[in-house]
Design a protein around this motif. Structure first.
Motif, PDB file in Angstrom:
ATOM      1  N   SER A 130      44.642  30.634  45.913  1.00 32.12           N
ATOM      2  CA  SER A 130      44.508  29.712  44.790  1.00 32.12           C
ATOM      3  C   SER A 130      45.424  28.530  45.046  1.00 32.12           C
ATOM      4  N   PRO A 131      45.025  27.328  44.670  1.00 23.79           N
ATOM      5  CA  PRO A 131      45.914  26.181  44.857  1.00 23.79           C
ATOM      6  C   PRO A 131      47.256  26.349  44.148  1.00 23.79           C
ATOM      7  N   GLY A 132      47.300  27.195  43.115  1.00 29.76           N
ATOM      8  CA  GLY A 132      48.538  27.356  42.359  1.00 29.76           C
ATOM      9  C   GLY A 132      49.480  28.410  42.891  1.00 29.76           C
ATOM     10  N   LEU A 133      49.083  29.186  43.897  1.00 35.45           N
ATOM     11  CA  LEU A 133      49.958  30.247  44.390  1.00 35.45           C
ATOM     12  C   LEU A 133      51.140  29.657  45.150  1.00 35.45           C
ATOM     13  N   PRO A 134      52.362  30.090  44.854  1.00 36.43           N
ATOM     14  CA  PRO A 134      53.522  29.582  45.587  1.00 36.43           C
ATOM     15  C   PRO A 134      53.469  30.000  47.044  1.00 36.43           C
ATOM     16  N   SER A 135      53.923  29.124  47.926  1.00 39.17           N
ATOM     17  CA  SER A 135      53.793  29.353  49.366  1.00 39.17           C
ATOM     18  C   SER A 135      55.046  29.953  49.986  1.00 39.17           C
ATOM     19  N   ASP A 136      55.997  30.389  49.166  1.00 40.56           N
ATOM     20  CA  ASP A 136      57.228  30.934  49.733  1.00 40.56           C
ATOM     21  C   ASP A 136      57.082  32.391  50.146  1.00 40.56           C
ATOM     22  N   ILE A 137      55.973  33.037  49.781  1.00 36.57           N
ATOM     23  CA  ILE A 137      55.738  34.417  50.170  1.00 36.57           C
ATOM     24  C   ILE A 137      54.322  34.560  50.725  1.00 36.57           C
ATOM     25  N   CYS A 138      54.076  35.718  51.338  1.00 35.73           N
ATOM     26  CA  CYS A 138      52.767  36.055  51.877  1.00 35.73           C
ATOM     27  C   CYS A 138      51.855  36.546  50.764  1.00 35.73           C
ATOM     28  N   TRP A 139      50.545  36.246  50.862  1.00 38.40           N
ATOM     29  CA  TRP A 139      49.585  36.681  49.847  1.00 38.40           C
ATOM     30  C   TRP A 139      48.530  37.624  50.417  1.00 38.40           C
ATOM     31  N   GLN A 140      48.831  38.227  51.554  1.00 41.12           N
ATOM     32  CA  GLN A 140      48.006  39.340  52.003  1.00 41.12           C
ATOM     33  C   GLN A 140      48.349  40.564  51.143  1.00 41.12           C
ATOM     34  N   VAL A 141      47.339  41.379  50.825  1.00 47.63           N
ATOM     35  CA  VAL A 141      47.535  42.548  49.970  1.00 47.63           C
ATOM     36  C   VAL A 141      46.769  43.729  50.560  1.00 47.63           C
ATOM     37  N   GLY A 142      46.967  44.897  49.970  1.00 47.19           N
ATOM     38  CA  GLY A 142      46.205  46.064  50.379  1.00 47.19           C
ATOM     39  C   GLY A 142      44.879  46.132  49.649  1.00 47.19           C
ATOM     40  N   ALA A 143      43.841  46.668  50.304  1.00 45.84           N
ATOM     41  CA  ALA A 143      42.525  46.845  49.694  1.00 45.84           C
ATOM     42  C   ALA A 143      42.139  48.314  49.745  1.00 45.84           C
ATOM     43  N   SER A 144      41.441  48.776  48.715  1.00 43.69           N
ATOM     44  CA  SER A 144      40.966  50.151  48.707  1.00 43.69           C
ATOM     45  C   SER A 144      39.859  50.327  49.742  1.00 43.69           C
ATOM     46  N   ALA A 145      39.951  51.422  50.502  1.00 38.68           N
ATOM     47  CA  ALA A 145      38.919  51.719  51.501  1.00 38.68           C
ATOM     48  C   ALA A 145      37.618  52.159  50.853  1.00 38.68           C
ATOM     49  N   HIS A 146      37.656  52.509  49.560  1.00 37.61           N
ATOM     50  CA  HIS A 146      36.485  53.051  48.867  1.00 37.61           C
ATOM     51  C   HIS A 146      35.990  52.116  47.771  1.00 37.61           C
ATOM     52  N   ALA A 147      36.264  50.828  47.949  1.00 40.12           N
ATOM     53  CA  ALA A 147      35.758  49.799  47.043  1.00 40.12           C
ATOM     54  C   ALA A 147      35.060  48.733  47.884  1.00 40.12           C
ATOM     55  N   ALA A 148      34.629  47.655  47.247  1.00 37.94           N
ATOM     56  CA  ALA A 148      33.865  46.620  47.950  1.00 37.94           C
ATOM     57  C   ALA A 148      34.720  45.978  49.040  1.00 37.94           C
ATOM     58  N   LEU A 149      34.188  45.961  50.253  1.00 39.33           N
ATOM     59  CA  LEU A 149      34.886  45.413  51.412  1.00 39.33           C
ATOM     60  C   LEU A 149      34.057  44.307  52.050  1.00 39.33           C
ATOM     61  N   ASP A 150      34.745  43.480  52.849  1.00 40.91           N
ATOM     62  CA  ASP A 150      34.090  42.364  53.528  1.00 40.91           C
ATOM     63  C   ASP A 150      33.330  41.498  52.532  1.00 40.91           C
ATOM     64  N   THR A 151      34.023  41.201  51.440  1.00 36.00           N
ATOM     65  CA  THR A 151      33.414  40.404  50.380  1.00 36.00           C
ATOM     66  C   THR A 151      34.447  39.458  49.797  1.00 36.00           C
ATOM     67  N   THR A 152      33.975  38.431  49.103  1.00 31.51           N
ATOM     68  CA  THR A 152      34.849  37.449  48.455  1.00 31.51           C
ATOM     69  C   THR A 152      34.329  37.167  47.052  1.00 31.51           C
ATOM     70  N   VAL A 153      35.239  37.186  46.081  1.00 30.62           N
ATOM     71  CA  VAL A 153      34.879  36.824  44.706  1.00 30.62           C
ATOM     72  C   VAL A 153      35.906  35.830  44.172  1.00 30.62           C
ATOM     73  N   THR A 154      35.460  34.970  43.303  1.00 27.75           N
ATOM     74  CA  THR A 154      36.335  34.001  42.651  1.00 27.75           C
ATOM     75  C   THR A 154      36.153  34.125  41.142  1.00 27.75           C
ATOM     76  N   GLY A 155      37.252  34.090  40.424  1.00 27.25           N
ATOM     77  CA  GLY A 155      37.153  34.174  38.970  1.00 27.25           C
ATOM     78  C   GLY A 155      38.474  33.885  38.304  1.00 27.25           C
ATOM     79  N   ASP A 156      38.414  33.647  36.991  1.00 28.06           N
ATOM     80  CA  ASP A 156      39.628  33.507  36.207  1.00 28.06           C
ATOM     81  C   ASP A 156      40.304  34.861  36.082  1.00 28.06           C
ATOM     82  N   VAL A 157      41.614  34.836  35.958  1.00 28.05           N
ATOM     83  CA  VAL A 157      42.412  36.057  35.900  1.00 28.05           C
ATOM     84  C   VAL A 157      42.769  36.377  34.467  1.00 28.05           C
TER      85      VAL A 157
END
Length: 479
Positions: A130-157
């Motif tokens: 997101s353009p608003g995320l601070p760049s002082d840290i990494c924004w890689q996260v863990g993903a569940s192996a049993h949920a939707a993978l190899d996909t991208t979604v955009t939405g309000d939080v």
């Protein structure tokens, strides 16, 4: 890596006024919000080191190392690994990019380099943008192996807190929901999110007791790869959680969430050596200097273990020039964070005759943290006994005047020295940690805050370079 951690206790240490007298080094970091200013070491070879009891009493061989090693030169490598490449997850393209960079740098120095492949388990990662995320840290996260993978979604939080049905607003459809993670209720929480039409679930971890902070995680869900949950499900770190909630409290937040499955993976050890005496090649004693170059998901690994990796690269530059009949072998281990996989593979496939050639293995894991309470340099042995590696550093510290800052030989595994000691090869791990226990690790450990700006001290990196370099050369010279 150090998996056997406990909650640290409060420690205090006298302020080191020498830090304020150090000249400053400005390092421009790609992706950082601003230039980072690190205190750089500024002592001459015969000067008293920070924390030392007196001036050093260096041997001729010590001087050949201490006059040449440079934390600032090592930092240039660390910028590539931690900032340009970023998280280096075992077996993925990012780890492979790091392996190739390390191999190229060692080849430039004239070393014979081998990339040793071995299979590792699948990995599942996510990325928040997101353009608003601070760049002082990494924004890689863990993903569940049993949920939707190899996909991208955009939405309000939206933040639904405990994740109960009553916590959802009427317009939750299409939103990315933040939910406080409770292991025993994760399945129910995901089902409720799907019932409300959520586009993705981001689980927020329970805060750990300070100074420890929760890392990213891969939420476990029922099901299988053939029958996954219909939406992405991710696990963020404590630092990421705090920033997400702060941004959301300030106004509307829109995120793009992507997930990726990394399958059929191969990780690599990078092995490099040179022998000055070609007549003795393959027969002479071997002194190893080692580190691991991979990271956990969601961490740029500046200290864990980018610091140990660049120590190896800098000592490879310096020790290639010194006279000795021994062989210096530098090894950078892949997939250490998944259970010492790379170093165990290496040792398991090493013939007994080659094992017998190894005099000492100097493993370097987290050797440059800037966390103030990490005032002790720990000598960690898997069986708790001293050996050629611990003796080498003890003697080097004494010659450098640094003996008060090192620990007694202390029992601890959880790094690649363990793989060698399990088969009787002299080895130890060396690491800056809290004064009272090697379990006292810096807050950025295994988190998105393990960055150069937040977790690297050039002073400690320089001292580590001097102690390991002097120890390794003295061990080689004793043959």
């Amino acid at each position: 890596m150090d998996t056997n951690t406990v909650s640290p206790v409060e420690t205090s240490t006298p302020a080191d006024s020498s830090l304020s007298r150090r000249r400053m080094l400005t390092v421009a970091l790609g992706g950082a919000a601003a230039a980072v200013v690190l205190p750089a070491p500024a002592w001459a070879v015969d000067d008293k080191r920070p924390g030392a009891v007196g001036k050093p009493a260096l041997t001729t061989t010590d001087r050949m190392v201490a006059n040449r090693v440079s934390a600032e030169r090592a930092l240039a490598h660390l910028k590539v690994l931690s900032e340009d490449i970023g998280p280096r997850i075992g077996g993925t393209a990012s780890e492979r990019a790091a392996a190739h960079y390390i191999a190229r740098e060692l080849e430039k120095l004239g070393y014979d380099v081998e990339l040793q492949p071995f299979a590792v388990a699948d990995k599942f990662t996510g990325q928040l943008a997101s353009p608003g995320l601070p760049s002082d840290i990494c924004w890689q996260v863990g993903a569940s192996a049993h949920a939707a993978l190899d996909t991208t979604v955009t939405g309000d939080v939206i933040d639904v807190g405990a994740g109960a049905d009553a916590d959802y607003p009427a317009d939750a459809a299409g939103k990315i929901v933040l939910i406080d993670y409770v292991a025993g209720r994760r399945e129910q929480h995901v089902a409720t999110a799907i019932a409300h039409g959520a586009a993705a679930v981001i689980f927020l971890p329970v805060d750990r007791e300070e100074p420890r902070r929760a890392p990213t995680f891969n939420p476990t869900l029922p099901g299988s790869a053939a029958n996954p949950v219909a939406i992405p499900v991710l696990g963020v770190a404590q630092a990421q959680k705090q920033r997400l909630r702060a941004l959301l409290a300030a106004g509307r937040l829109t995120l793009t969430v992507s997930t990726e499955a990394h399958r059929n993976l191969t990780s690599y050890n990078v092995i490099a050596e040179t022998s000055k005496n070609k007549k003795l090649a393959g027969k002479n004693p071997v002194v190893m200097v080692t580190a691991h170059y991979d990271t956990v998901i969601g961490a740029q690994g500046a200290n864990d273990d980018g610091s140990g990796t660049v120590l190896c690269l800098e000592l490879a530059r310096v020790l290639r020039e010194v006279p000795t009949d021994a062989t210096f072998r530098f090894a950078l281990w892949g997939s250490e964070e998944q259970g010492l996989i790379g170093s165990r593979y290496y040792v398991r496939n090493l013939p007994q005759a080659e094992r017998d050639r190894i005099v000492a293995v100097y493993q370097n894991d987290m050797i440059a943290t800037s966390w103030d309470p990490a005032t002790r340099y720990w000598l960690l042995s898997f069986d708790g006994a001293s050996n050629a590696a611990t003796d080498g550093v003890t003697e080097a510290a004494r010659r450098l005047g640094y003996e008060p800052r090192i620990s007694p030989v202390t029992q601890r595994g959880s790094s690649d020295h363990q793989s060698f000691q399990e088969v009787g090869i002299a080895s130890a791990n060396f690491s800056w940690r809290g004064e009272e226990s090697p379990a006292i690790l810096e807050p950025p450990y295994h988190t998105p805050e393990d960055t150069i700006a937040k977790n690297i001290s050039l002073e400690r990196l320089q001292v580590s370079l001097e102690m390991i370099g002097c120890a390794a050369y003295a061990t080689a010279g004793k043959r």
